[in-house]
Design a protein around this motif. Sequence first.
Motif, PDB file in Angstrom:
ATOM      1  N   SER B 318       0.978  -1.214   0.048  1.00 28.91           N
ATOM      2  CA  SER B 318      -0.109   0.069  -0.111  1.00 28.91           C
ATOM      3  C   SER B 318       0.805   1.176  -0.124  1.00 28.91           C
ATOM      4  N   ILE B 319       2.004   1.231   0.700  1.00 23.73           N
ATOM      5  CA  ILE B 319       2.854   2.456   0.589  1.00 23.73           C
ATOM      6  C   ILE B 319       3.430   2.725  -0.723  1.00 23.73           C
ATOM      7  N   ASP B 321       2.013   1.746  -3.629  1.00 23.19           N
ATOM      8  CA  ASP B 321       0.680   2.438  -4.297  1.00 23.19           C
ATOM      9  C   ASP B 321       0.275   3.830  -4.132  1.00 23.19           C
ATOM     10  N   ALA B 322       0.823   4.146  -2.755  1.00 21.62           N
ATOM     11  CA  ALA B 322       0.367   5.480  -2.152  1.00 21.62           C
ATOM     12  C   ALA B 322       1.513   6.523  -2.891  1.00 21.62           C
ATOM     13  N   ALA B 323       2.790   6.135  -3.110  1.00 25.15           N
ATOM     14  CA  ALA B 323       3.332   6.919  -3.795  1.00 25.15           C
ATOM     15  C   ALA B 323       3.626   7.069  -5.129  1.00 25.15           C
ATOM     16  N   LEU B 324       3.313   5.728  -5.736  1.00 25.01           N
ATOM     17  CA  LEU B 324       2.977   5.812  -7.072  1.00 25.01           C
ATOM     18  C   LEU B 324       1.693   6.844  -7.560  1.00 25.01           C
ATOM     19  N   GLY B 325       0.711   6.355  -6.608  1.00 25.13           N
ATOM     20  CA  GLY B 325      -0.482   7.115  -6.909  1.00 25.13           C
ATOM     21  C   GLY B 325      -0.694   8.620  -6.876  1.00 25.13           C
ATOM     22  N   ILE B 326       0.438   9.262  -6.503  1.00 29.53           N
ATOM     23  CA  ILE B 326       0.548  10.610  -6.525  1.00 29.53           C
ATOM     24  C   ILE B 326       1.556  11.159  -7.502  1.00 29.53           C
ATOM     25  N   GLY B 327       2.037  10.010  -8.248  1.00 31.39           N
ATOM     26  CA  GLY B 327       3.023  10.313  -9.323  1.00 31.39           C
ATOM     27  C   GLY B 327       4.465  10.321  -9.010  1.00 31.39           C
ATOM     28  N   ALA B 328       4.812   9.608  -7.825  1.00 35.62           N
ATOM     29  CA  ALA B 328       6.300   9.474  -7.786  1.00 35.62           C
ATOM     30  C   ALA B 328       6.611   8.217  -8.749  1.00 35.62           C
ATOM     31  N   SER B 329       7.963   8.501  -9.182  1.00 38.17           N
ATOM     32  CA  SER B 329       8.589   7.514 -10.343  1.00 38.17           C
ATOM     33  C   SER B 329       9.000   6.403  -9.427  1.00 38.17           C
ATOM     34  N   GLN B 332      11.800   7.134  -7.034  1.00 37.39           N
ATOM     35  CA  GLN B 332      11.482   7.757  -5.861  1.00 37.39           C
ATOM     36  C   GLN B 332      10.730   7.070  -4.924  1.00 37.39           C
ATOM     37  N   THR B 333      10.031   6.280  -5.545  1.00 35.87           N
ATOM     38  CA  THR B 333       9.031   5.348  -4.491  1.00 35.87           C
ATOM     39  C   THR B 333      10.091   4.337  -3.662  1.00 35.87           C
ATOM     40  N   HIS B 337      10.438   6.095  -0.098  1.00 43.67           N
ATOM     41  CA  HIS B 337       9.754   5.201   0.888  1.00 43.67           C
ATOM     42  C   HIS B 337      10.181   3.672   1.287  1.00 43.67           C
TER      43      HIS B 337
END
Lengths: 283, 435
Positions: B318-319, B321-329, B332-333, B337
């Motif tokens: 889920s972490i 998903d959260a990062a990818l969901g706001i557009g982290a590459s 970066q994810t 994270h």
Amino acid sequence: MEIVMSNSMVETASQIERRVMPDKTLGQIVVDNPRVSARNVDVFYGDKHAIDDISLDIGASQVISFIGPSGCGKSTFLRCLNRMNDTIDKCRVEGEINIDGRNIYDPLIDVVSLRARVGMVFQKANPFPKSIFDNIAYGPTIHGLASSKVELEQIVETSLQRAGLWEEVKDRLDQPGTGLSGGQQQRLCIARTIAVSPEVILMDEPCSALDPIATAKVEELIHELREQYTIVIVTHSMQQAARVSDRTAYFHLGKLVEVGDTKQVFTNPKHELTQDYITGRFG
Amino acid sequence: MTDQSTKNLSPRQASERVALTIKARKRKESQFLFIGQSAVAVAIGFLILLFAGILSKGIPGFFQHYVTLEVQLDAAKLDPTGQMTIESLSQGDFDGAVRDSLYLALGNPEGRKAKRDARKLISSGSSQRLMTYVLNHPQQMGSTVAMKFAVDDDVDSFLRGFISRETSEADRRISDLQISYIDILDAQNRLSYEISDYLFFGSASRDAEMAGIFGALIGSLFTLLVCIILAFPLGVGTAVYLEEMAPKNRLTEIIEININNLAAVPSVVYGIMGLAIFISVFGMPRSIPLVGGIVLALMTLPTIIISSRAAIRAVPPSIRDAALGIGASKIQTIVHHVLPLAMPGILTGTIIGMAQALGETAPLLMIGMVAFIVDVPTGVTDPGTVLPVQIFMWADFAERMFVQKTSAAIIILLAFLVSMNGAAIFLRKKLERRW
């Protein structure tokens, strides 16, 4: 007596499958001034055909809800809209999804900028294990939306205000986001999503883990956000769909059976499957 | 229908039958409990036995006997050219100065044999010790100073009671005359039993009383430094790639199986590989911490990769998903994270791997780190040895005192291992508690 009643009410899965699936979606799939426009979308997980030829327009400043029994493909279709399915190895998407006139599956489209425009809120609240401030500030920081610290603080404040969380957390921005209650966490995730100023917000059963009071707050929030954002919400609660959405789409076994104005779908469904689902005969 | 109703017991019958089985279940439970507890008891017993053995042998190894002598620092004899540098001092007769002070304390023994026996009472490193003292205290030149010198290891053994007076002179390593000298020194209160400075600050030596772990310790530190610099980034990078980026296909599956198998390869095999590749093919010198570190890095890589992968896998999806969901590459994810959340596990695995490398002997024997090296290495390309190899070499020497020094060195090695494992637990607790 009761036993006899429930036997006649609940149908077996095979009985439902025997019902006629429509050849094409009933109701209006086209809207004026669409923000998202999907055409002939098919999704495969390996050999499994998860989404079968779905076409649907989603208008700007509109809330649309996706309803349907479990495994009908509504979440899969939702995840196609910001290409979250890319993270699944065996997933293959065919067809065309245009957002503001550009096909998001075009190889030239950068998925990072797409996801900044199409935000997503997940079923289970998933704040980062960081402070409340950092949770909101992360998106604007990686996308370079704030040119100074003051500006960043401004973005955090407005995002939290829009998510209706500011009053509750303004004195403890440096505390972990994971320490909030479930409902607050979900609103924190919504605030995190709107902090990057998206056009579309996708919500995948955002209230399924929340109590009725927290649910009411999130629904109220959706109501306020509809002015500025296109909101797509997947929900298992028919009442929620009826309360928050302008349009409702009913999915069944990977097909989009019916779509229309929420009022019409709930009062006068065109298809027998929709009728049966919203009256609770299966699902 | 009738079939089923005959099979189903009434609640009363059922509870009677359950009551019958309860006794047997309880008996099995207590048997299992007994076996488990006795296994733990046996394990603790062995641990206590091990520690009692090592400590009782090793603690005397931290001490040795010294003799205090008044040495006259005569500038003309010790520093003939008067420059007070290492070069000029090395021409001075420090041996003579120590010898004279010893003869003086013993009442000037006459005859060659008497003098030789007297000389053999103190360590042959005494003149070096005096020279170091003079170098550090040049203002003392010309005066008489009281200094402590280590006694010879045979004398030390005698003082500890390992050599008995009753044994006939021919059968012991110490003569009657020497015993009488020891008695004289003892009567003058010159003998003392103190913490051994040679053990901590000395290097490899054939003379048991002068042997110390300092050189080996520095060698171990250099080797571990090379090992961690190579193994940590490589291991974590591999784990991240395999876990987060690599497609799941045949090739990555084969790589995964091979990494798991490498973790079980005997360490001596890595030593042979180091010898065959780094020394024979690349022509690197033998016995240097650089090659040792590379070999140990190869050995610890699988441990680090496996534990890092487990730690990365344990980060909830889920972490991501959260990062990818706001557009982290993807990067970066991972960097923002996944890695911070996986870090406690990664560090634990790394420290455990390092502890394993610290205690490793066999591969280092293969690449020649078993050589007898007196100098303390000053860099990763200086010949050196490491703690466990030093222990291995000392265990081979016959002198009685080496037995104690070996045990003392084992205690020091164990202390390092325990503190490294403690650091692993501490880091994990500290980083995990943050959220």
